[in-house]
Design a protein around this motif. Sequence first.
Motif, PDB file in Angstrom:
ATOM      1  N   ILE A  72       4.899   5.104   6.173  1.00 24.97           N
ATOM      2  CA  ILE A  72       4.044   5.610   5.005  1.00 24.97           C
ATOM      3  C   ILE A  72       3.402   4.386   4.406  1.00 24.97           C
ATOM      4  N   SER A  73       1.929   4.423   4.020  1.00 21.62           N
ATOM      5  CA  SER A  73       1.240   3.313   3.739  1.00 21.62           C
ATOM      6  C   SER A  73       0.129   3.904   2.781  1.00 21.62           C
ATOM      7  N   GLY A  74      -0.357   2.954   2.058  1.00 21.93           N
ATOM      8  CA  GLY A  74      -1.566   3.418   1.322  1.00 21.93           C
ATOM      9  C   GLY A  74      -1.976   2.318   0.238  1.00 21.93           C
ATOM     10  N   SER A 107      -4.695   6.532  -2.217  1.00 21.81           N
ATOM     11  CA  SER A 107      -4.842   6.735  -0.670  1.00 21.81           C
ATOM     12  C   SER A 107      -3.414   6.756  -0.128  1.00 21.81           C
ATOM     13  N   VAL A 108      -2.954   7.556   0.873  1.00 20.64           N
ATOM     14  CA  VAL A 108      -1.709   7.410   1.397  1.00 20.64           C
ATOM     15  C   VAL A 108      -1.764   7.914   2.900  1.00 20.64           C
ATOM     16  N   ASN A 109      -1.255   7.187   3.710  1.00 26.79           N
ATOM     17  CA  ASN A 109      -1.160   7.420   5.174  1.00 26.79           C
ATOM     18  C   ASN A 109       0.098   7.776   5.726  1.00 26.79           C
ATOM     19  N   VAL A 110       0.639   9.000   6.428  1.00 29.19           N
ATOM     20  CA  VAL A 110       1.800   9.138   6.827  1.00 29.19           C
ATOM     21  C   VAL A 110       1.999   9.370   8.142  1.00 29.19           C
ATOM     22  N   SER A 115      -3.243  11.931   6.239  1.00 31.25           N
ATOM     23  CA  SER A 115      -3.596  10.916   5.239  1.00 31.25           C
ATOM     24  C   SER A 115      -4.318  11.639   4.083  1.00 31.25           C
ATOM     25  N   ASN A 155      -6.750  10.962   0.373  1.00 34.00           N
ATOM     26  CA  ASN A 155      -7.330  10.284  -0.630  1.00 34.00           C
ATOM     27  C   ASN A 155      -7.957  10.775  -1.638  1.00 34.00           C
TER      28      ASN A 155
END
Length: 1010
Positions: free
Chosen positions: A707-709, A752-755, A768, A770
């Motif tokens: 999980i990042s963003g 924004s988040v990317n999983v 993801s 945004n």
Amino acid sequence: MRLLCRSLPKGAGKRLLLLLFLLPLYTLAQSQEITGTVKDSSGRPMAGVSVSVKGKTLVTITKGNGSFNIPAQTGDVLVFSGISLEDQEVLVGSKTSFDVFMRSSATVMTDVVVVGYGKGSRKTLASAITSVKPDDLNRGAIGDVGQLLQGKVPGLNITASGDPNRPAAVIMRGASTINSPQGPFYVIDGIPGGDINSVAPDDIASIDVLKDASATAIYGNKASNGVIMVTTKRGKKGGLQATYNGYVGMEAVSNGLDLMDTTQLREYVRKNSASISPNDDKGASTDWMKAIQKDKAYSHNHNISFSGGTDKSTYSASLNYLKKDGIIMQSSLERVIARVSAEHRALNDHLIFGLNVMSSNSKASNVPFQNMVFQQAVKYNPTSPVYNSNGTFFENLNNTGYFNPVSIIKNAKDDTKYGSLQGAFTIEAKLPFGFTFNSNLAYQRGTWLHGEYYGKYYSQYYNSSNFYTNGDPGGGRSLRNFYSSGLAYRAYYQSTSKTLESYLTWAKHLGLHNIKAVVGYSWQKNTSGDGLQNSQTNFISDYTTYYNMGLGNYQTVNGFAVDFGGTVYQETNFISDFARVNYDYNEKYLLQASVRRDGSSVFGKNNEWGYFPSVGVAWRISQEDFLREVAVISDLKLRASYGETGNAFGLGAYTAQALYSKSGTYYNGGPFASSFSPVQGNNPDLKWEVTSTKNIGLDYGFLKGRISGSIDVYEKLTTGMIFGFAVPNTVDPSGFVNMNVGKLRNRGIEFSVNVNAVNTKDFGWNTSLNMASNKNEILNLKGPDRFGVNADSSTYTQLDGPGTTGSTLQMFIVGGPLGQFYSFKYAGKDATGKSLFITGKGVETDNPIQRTDYHPLGSPHPKLMFGWINNFRYKNFDLNLFIRGVAGNKIFNATRADLFYVTTAGVTNISPDAMNDAKSDAKNNNYSSRFVEDGTYIRLDNATLGYHIKPNSPYIKSLRLYTTINNAFVITKYKGVDPEINQGGASLGIDYNNFYPKTRTILLGVSVGF
């Protein structure tokens, strides 16, 4: 040798010769057959990957199932490489079989970011930068690279119509100015100001969007609207590799305007005790919007590329062809793009030479008088036919301003051929003591060849005082005369840009201290308007259109004057010095600072130079001891930055100078001489628009990056916006001066988040999201005291629809946003059926006064923009779903207002929504709150299903088939053709006969690796 043999025992010489003969065989015997399989990051076999032994000439290519075999010795290093893949190296030891997992260069680019004059690791940058991988770019029949980024970058507002020849409007973090173009500054492979139309989507390796001033200030005078860095693919060492990507697509209109059909129109006029004139009612039942459309539009795109190289030289080349038909008759785009790049290393890799050349040639076939065609198509009477019984076009020219839209298209031609050539030669020299010197010499040339022809039909039927052309909202309209036996225009212009940039980089590691500094110089010379235009009439035949101007004879036509165009030759110069330093302590505490000094010839003599500083700091909290043991947190970085950028876009060489123009002739004692009068005043104090940006951001990662963003909060303030204003003749004889006026502010938040939700051998799911919100506000509109200008409460955007002459729709007002809708407030009907409005004093009236009774009616700016990407993988299948949308913005549907003009119903068509309005209500279509609509929408923009085939062929290394649907559906309450209304310029958010229909597209495509 004889002496040696004498010293050896008898027979030893023969044994030594035998040993020397067998030594190569012994060495070969030590080589092992190394085997294995190459896979991508998700475990899928990869064909066509180059496998070589480092320092040797042994090379092989992986097969369709990803397998390879190559002889190598213990201690050798195997190198695995491929197009858009990061090189992998494997040391040969006791093992003889390997499974190698490749990472795409796009994946690597999530850590390595291209910034101004260099690259940097994302973890050590203090800037707001969004990177987009090629796999995440929008898919479809796209002729404009701007559309590839729609919904992908938080804070980037991109709107596009269905017109294949209209570029998308791209706005970064809200409009930064009220006048000049608001699009971002593109840097393509290090070429500043590169033409984005010269890049084929399949050639893109990465796109990095620089958003805050700590990242953009290094580009100073061009960066106030953001910077987009585009990097194209490069060759990799190894054998020749080739790829082909292609698709064919079919498009159909996804939504049309709701108009009365023949039955409804007859019923309406009957109910209102009227009738349709026999001159119009020919018993037809014509859908005029469908009459100007094609049943289907077809597109196809083909891209072939190849690359390869050695340890010292690499090369890459590609050729792209696109043909995209528009859904409206005669509209289409055809484009060919060629690209060649090469790189050579010398002096033990201490000297690197690079060459990159891109050439793009396009032909845009436009709809003649496009906006007028749409206007006529929606109001033309459905009881009238397209053609008479004898095959000629039906016309009823007794009706004022009333023309058959199909005949407008088919009796005219409007084409533009435009080309772009970009070339750059680069040198990189690695010097002692950690210094690197880079120099970039670039040349760009743009050409524009335009032709228009209006046939004898125009001269015969449309030479009246009622043929007006309609521009886009705010563009006004103009009366046209087509003279005699056809009218032609032909124009050719070219622009050039020469750029020299050199910079010195110093990088040093001093224990836990890391320093990277850049100093440089930039010089650019631009020319534009180099060419000519002419016009001609009275042609022998329509056959040659504008291609043979010599077949006309304008001298015999009374009142005709050759139109030489209004474009003038301009030359502008820019000189810049810049410096940047990046410092970090143990990759934990980060500092980034830059300054650029720009000089430009477009500004006043007193303000030719501008200074644009920036500073950014960051703290990688996750590197602190108190968080190192928190397993759930893999990355946490807090950022803060401030910087200033400038704007020189949209400003010509003479913006700050006094200009004169021809204003007739006068008697000069014999022959008549030309007279000239001032049209623009001199302003030696004209200076740069300056945009300052404050940004606070947080980058995060959890569960080992699954999980990042990021989250960013910003404030962007533009001062000294350049705008042209009317001034009293006592202030300047011209009555018009360009000056610096006011302040404009944007405040917003981006998320924004990317999983990486699931990643197993057979199944994977990555999602993801945004989102961004921006508030635009005008803070000040006061100009320099000596000009006495205060533009507060200035109304603009005049459309002149039927019954609304002189009405305006928008206002520059302090405290409101750019593009604030400002018009009458609708209050329903009175007892007699007349439309009522609220006056400025708050009472009802059926006769409102323009401007006096205007009210604020909403903002065209979205309160929320979002994009949601889902990538699924199941064995050899892959599925991509992309949803985007906006919320909270208003649209002024002036097209619908015109369709409420019921007083001419029966002569013209109207909207079914006006069925209950009385035909005697002459003000029911007044521009008012009645036609302000919610622009919120959710769109399934793209769905792509692909399948990877394992080819059993020594020639085909990889094969993927896919199908794509674009614009699958849209959920909205908007009653126009499509809620995606232009967000660029000052007259944003208005739908007024400029609605090229959106289409739904189905593609079938293939990707092949050889």
